[in-house]
Design a protein around this motif. Structure first.
Motif, PDB file in Angstrom:
ATOM      1  N   GLN A   1      30.328 -25.219   3.947  1.00  0.00           N
ATOM      2  CA  GLN A   1      31.076 -24.830   2.764  1.00  0.00           C
ATOM      3  C   GLN A   1      30.421 -23.608   2.140  1.00  0.00           C
ATOM      4  OE1 GLN A   1      31.195 -27.841  -0.244  1.00  0.00           O
ATOM      5  NE2 GLN A   1      32.418 -26.631  -1.651  1.00  0.00           N
ATOM      6  N   VAL A   2      31.221 -22.542   1.988  1.00  0.00           N
ATOM      7  CA  VAL A   2      30.713 -21.321   1.386  1.00  0.00           C
ATOM      8  C   VAL A   2      30.556 -21.509  -0.114  1.00  0.00           C
ATOM      9  CG1 VAL A   2      31.182 -18.897   0.980  1.00  0.00           C
ATOM     10  CG2 VAL A   2      31.753 -19.919   3.191  1.00  0.00           C
ATOM     11  N   GLN A   3      29.414 -21.121  -0.621  1.00  0.00           N
ATOM     12  CA  GLN A   3      29.163 -21.345  -2.038  1.00  0.00           C
ATOM     13  C   GLN A   3      28.246 -20.268  -2.607  1.00  0.00           C
ATOM     14  OE1 GLN A   3      27.501 -25.223  -2.833  1.00  0.00           O
ATOM     15  NE2 GLN A   3      28.381 -25.304  -4.882  1.00  0.00           N
ATOM     16  N   LEU A   4      28.564 -19.813  -3.804  1.00  0.00           N
ATOM     17  CA  LEU A   4      27.705 -18.930  -4.575  1.00  0.00           C
ATOM     18  C   LEU A   4      27.427 -19.616  -5.904  1.00  0.00           C
ATOM     19  CD1 LEU A   4      29.500 -15.483  -4.022  1.00  0.00           C
ATOM     20  CD2 LEU A   4      27.514 -16.350  -2.804  1.00  0.00           C
ATOM     21  N   VAL A   5      26.166 -19.692  -6.270  1.00  0.00           N
ATOM     22  CA  VAL A   5      25.795 -20.379  -7.503  1.00  0.00           C
ATOM     23  C   VAL A   5      24.915 -19.461  -8.332  1.00  0.00           C
ATOM     24  CG1 VAL A   5      24.661 -22.367  -8.515  1.00  0.00           C
ATOM     25  CG2 VAL A   5      25.927 -22.618  -6.363  1.00  0.00           C
ATOM     26  N   GLU A   6      25.422 -19.091  -9.504  1.00  0.00           N
ATOM     27  CA  GLU A   6      24.673 -18.223 -10.414  1.00  0.00           C
ATOM     28  C   GLU A   6      23.799 -19.059 -11.348  1.00  0.00           C
ATOM     29  OE1 GLU A   6      28.922 -16.411 -10.119  1.00  0.00           O
ATOM     30  OE2 GLU A   6      27.996 -18.394 -10.295  1.00  0.00           O
ATOM     31  N   SER A   7      22.720 -18.443 -11.789  1.00  0.00           N
ATOM     32  CA  SER A   7      21.840 -19.066 -12.770  1.00  0.00           C
ATOM     33  C   SER A   7      21.117 -17.971 -13.537  1.00  0.00           C
ATOM     34  CB  SER A   7      20.838 -19.999 -12.092  1.00  0.00           C
ATOM     35  OG  SER A   7      20.017 -19.278 -11.191  1.00  0.00           O
ATOM     36  N   GLY A   8      20.459 -18.370 -14.618  1.00  0.00           N
ATOM     37  CA  GLY A   8      19.645 -17.422 -15.366  1.00  0.00           C
ATOM     38  C   GLY A   8      20.264 -16.914 -16.653  1.00  0.00           C
ATOM     39  N   GLY A   9      21.501 -17.291 -16.914  1.00  0.00           N
ATOM     40  CA  GLY A   9      22.125 -16.868 -18.153  1.00  0.00           C
ATOM     41  C   GLY A   9      21.519 -17.576 -19.352  1.00  0.00           C
ATOM     42  N   TYR A  32      27.369  -9.582   4.111  1.00  0.00           N
ATOM     43  CA  TYR A  32      28.133  -9.401   2.877  1.00  0.00           C
ATOM     44  C   TYR A  32      27.455  -8.410   1.943  1.00  0.00           C
ATOM     45  CZ  TYR A  32      30.835 -13.546   4.097  1.00  0.00           C
ATOM     46  OH  TYR A  32      31.660 -14.454   4.715  1.00  0.00           O
ATOM     47  N   ALA A  33      28.230  -7.456   1.461  1.00  0.00           N
ATOM     48  CA  ALA A  33      27.809  -6.725   0.274  1.00  0.00           C
ATOM     49  C   ALA A  33      27.993  -7.680  -0.904  1.00  0.00           C
ATOM     50  CB  ALA A  33      28.648  -5.471   0.079  1.00  0.00           C
ATOM     51  N   MET A  34      27.177  -7.502  -1.928  1.00  0.00           N
ATOM     52  CA  MET A  34      27.228  -8.414  -3.066  1.00  0.00           C
ATOM     53  C   MET A  34      27.491  -7.632  -4.345  1.00  0.00           C
ATOM     54  SD  MET A  34      26.805 -11.333  -1.700  1.00  0.00           S
ATOM     55  CE  MET A  34      26.609 -12.330  -3.187  1.00  0.00           C
ATOM     56  N   GLY A  35      28.218  -8.263  -5.236  1.00  0.00           N
ATOM     57  CA  GLY A  35      28.528  -7.614  -6.499  1.00  0.00           C
ATOM     58  C   GLY A  35      28.339  -8.562  -7.669  1.00  0.00           C
ATOM     59  N   TRP A  36      28.122  -7.975  -8.816  1.00  0.00           N
ATOM     60  CA  TRP A  36      28.123  -8.701 -10.081  1.00  0.00           C
ATOM     61  C   TRP A  36      29.280  -8.163 -10.928  1.00  0.00           C
ATOM     62  CZ3 TRP A  36      25.312 -12.911 -11.372  1.00  0.00           C
ATOM     63  CH2 TRP A  36      24.162 -13.192 -10.647  1.00  0.00           C
ATOM     64  N   ALA A  98      30.935 -11.988  -3.172  1.00  0.00           N
ATOM     65  CA  ALA A  98      30.553 -11.532  -1.838  1.00  0.00           C
ATOM     66  C   ALA A  98      31.712 -10.795  -1.181  1.00  0.00           C
ATOM     67  CB  ALA A  98      30.137 -12.727  -0.976  1.00  0.00           C
ATOM     68  N   GLU A  99      31.398  -9.632  -0.606  1.00  0.00           N
ATOM     69  CA  GLU A  99      32.387  -8.773   0.054  1.00  0.00           C
ATOM     70  C   GLU A  99      32.031  -8.691   1.539  1.00  0.00           C
ATOM     71  OE1 GLU A  99      32.039  -4.684  -0.983  1.00  0.00           O
ATOM     72  OE2 GLU A  99      34.019  -4.130  -0.199  1.00  0.00           O
ATOM     73  N   PHE A 100      32.800  -9.350   2.371  1.00  0.00           N
ATOM     74  CA  PHE A 100      32.505  -9.426   3.795  1.00  0.00           C
ATOM     75  C   PHE A 100      32.552  -8.059   4.452  1.00  0.00           C
ATOM     76  CE2 PHE A 100      31.760 -11.298   7.731  1.00  0.00           C
ATOM     77  CZ  PHE A 100      32.720 -10.959   8.659  1.00  0.00           C
ATOM     78  N   LEU A 101      31.457  -7.690   5.087  1.00  0.00           N
ATOM     79  CA  LEU A 101      31.314  -6.408   5.784  1.00  0.00           C
ATOM     80  C   LEU A 101      31.681  -5.224   4.887  1.00  0.00           C
ATOM     81  CD1 LEU A 101      32.703  -7.280   9.344  1.00  0.00           C
ATOM     82  CD2 LEU A 101      30.325  -7.248   8.554  1.00  0.00           C
ATOM     83  N   GLY A 102      31.482  -5.399   3.619  1.00  0.00           N
ATOM     84  CA  GLY A 102      31.872  -4.379   2.671  1.00  0.00           C
ATOM     85  C   GLY A 102      30.769  -3.376   2.372  1.00  0.00           C
ATOM     86  N   SER A 106      33.624  -1.561  -6.159  1.00  0.00           N
ATOM     87  CA  SER A 106      33.699  -1.863  -7.593  1.00  0.00           C
ATOM     88  C   SER A 106      35.013  -2.575  -7.932  1.00  0.00           C
ATOM     89  CB  SER A 106      33.574  -0.580  -8.414  1.00  0.00           C
ATOM     90  OG  SER A 106      34.620   0.319  -8.078  1.00  0.00           O
ATOM     91  N   ASP A 107      35.857  -2.791  -6.926  1.00  0.00           N
ATOM     92  CA  ASP A 107      37.154  -3.445  -7.123  1.00  0.00           C
ATOM     93  C   ASP A 107      37.019  -4.931  -6.831  1.00  0.00           C
ATOM     94  OD1 ASP A 107      40.541  -2.542  -6.105  1.00  0.00           O
ATOM     95  OD2 ASP A 107      39.773  -4.345  -7.062  1.00  0.00           O
ATOM     96  N   SER A 108      37.291  -5.754  -7.793  1.00  0.00           N
ATOM     97  CA  SER A 108      37.118  -7.191  -7.621  1.00  0.00           C
ATOM     98  C   SER A 108      38.021  -7.746  -6.516  1.00  0.00           C
ATOM     99  CB  SER A 108      37.393  -7.912  -8.932  1.00  0.00           C
ATOM    100  OG  SER A 108      38.737  -7.703  -9.357  1.00  0.00           O
ATOM    101  N   ARG A 109      39.108  -7.053  -6.213  1.00  0.00           N
ATOM    102  CA  ARG A 109      40.033  -7.549  -5.188  1.00  0.00           C
ATOM    103  C   ARG A 109      39.452  -7.485  -3.786  1.00  0.00           C
ATOM    104  NH1 ARG A 109      44.926  -3.715  -6.867  1.00  0.00           N
ATOM    105  NH2 ARG A 109      43.116  -2.307  -6.911  1.00  0.00           N
ATOM    106  N   ASP A 110      38.376  -6.739  -3.624  1.00  0.00           N
ATOM    107  CA  ASP A 110      37.727  -6.636  -2.311  1.00  0.00           C
ATOM    108  C   ASP A 110      36.756  -7.778  -2.047  1.00  0.00           C
ATOM    109  OD1 ASP A 110      37.603  -3.051  -2.687  1.00  0.00           O
ATOM    110  OD2 ASP A 110      39.059  -4.277  -1.590  1.00  0.00           O
ATOM    111  N   TYR A 111      36.548  -8.619  -3.014  1.00  0.00           N
ATOM    112  CA  TYR A 111      35.584  -9.707  -2.887  1.00  0.00           C
ATOM    113  C   TYR A 111      36.327 -11.025  -2.674  1.00  0.00           C
ATOM    114  CZ  TYR A 111      32.069  -6.436  -4.503  1.00  0.00           C
ATOM    115  OH  TYR A 111      31.227  -5.365  -4.607  1.00  0.00           O
ATOM    116  N   GLY A 112      35.947 -11.724  -1.597  1.00  0.00           N
ATOM    117  CA  GLY A 112      36.675 -12.935  -1.251  1.00  0.00           C
ATOM    118  C   GLY A 112      36.006 -14.226  -1.684  1.00  0.00           C
ATOM    119  N   THR A 113      34.753 -14.144  -2.064  1.00  0.00           N
ATOM    120  CA  THR A 113      34.016 -15.349  -2.447  1.00  0.00           C
ATOM    121  C   THR A 113      33.357 -15.114  -3.796  1.00  0.00           C
ATOM    122  OG1 THR A 113      33.593 -15.862  -0.120  1.00  0.00           O
ATOM    123  CG2 THR A 113      32.217 -16.974  -1.766  1.00  0.00           C
ATOM    124  N   TRP A 114      33.526 -16.085  -4.683  1.00  0.00           N
ATOM    125  CA  TRP A 114      33.036 -15.961  -6.052  1.00  0.00           C
ATOM    126  C   TRP A 114      32.266 -17.208  -6.471  1.00  0.00           C
ATOM    127  CZ3 TRP A 114      34.039 -11.728  -9.309  1.00  0.00           C
ATOM    128  CH2 TRP A 114      34.894 -10.746  -8.766  1.00  0.00           C
TER     129      TRP A 114
END
Length: 124
Positions: A1-9, A32-36, A98-102, A106-114
């Motif tokens: 299962q693909v998962q991204l978990v943020e912390s530190g806020g 994956y290229a990664m974005g915030w 996460a942006e696969f092979l990206g 800066s476009d959120s639509r290019d990111y498939g996993t959040w």
């Protein structure tokens, strides 16, 4: 299962610092290229920073340049956002994506996993 978990806020005074972390699992992180991104109440989600797969290139929104720094660790499968000199306008829910092979779009639509997001609140 693909998962991204943020912390530190959290809650911080203006001028303070926070370091956000995003741990990934279930994906080949180095592919994956990664974005915030962030979203404040009543506003659209906006790009904050991105980093290419090898970490060789980064990109920042103008509003955070010189204050925020994105980095990644392809061994720990994690991406980070160091935020310094915080101002109340930085208050938002922060997401990693996460942006696969990206290339670190800066476009959120290019990111498939959040991730689910982590709240950052900056008091004046």
């Amino acid at each position: 299962q693909v998962q991204l978990v943020e912390s530190g806020g959290g809650l911080v005074q203006a001028g303070g610092s926070l370091r956000l972390s995003c741990a990934s699992s279930g994906l080949t992180f180095s592919s994956y290229a990664m974005g915030w991104f962030r979203q404040a109440p009543g506003k659209e989600r906006e790009f904050v920073a991105s980093i290419r797969r090898t970490g060789s290139n980064t990109r920042y929104a103008e509003s955070v340049k010189g204050r925020f720094a994105i980095s990644r660790d392809n061994v720990k499968n994690a991406v980070y956002l160091q935020m310094n000199s915080l101002v109340p306008e930085d208050t938002a829910l922060y997401y990693c994506a996460a942006e696969f092979l990206g290339s670190g779009s800066s476009d959120s639509r290019d990111y498939g996993t959040w991730g689910q997001g982590t709240q950052v609140t900056v008091s004046s």
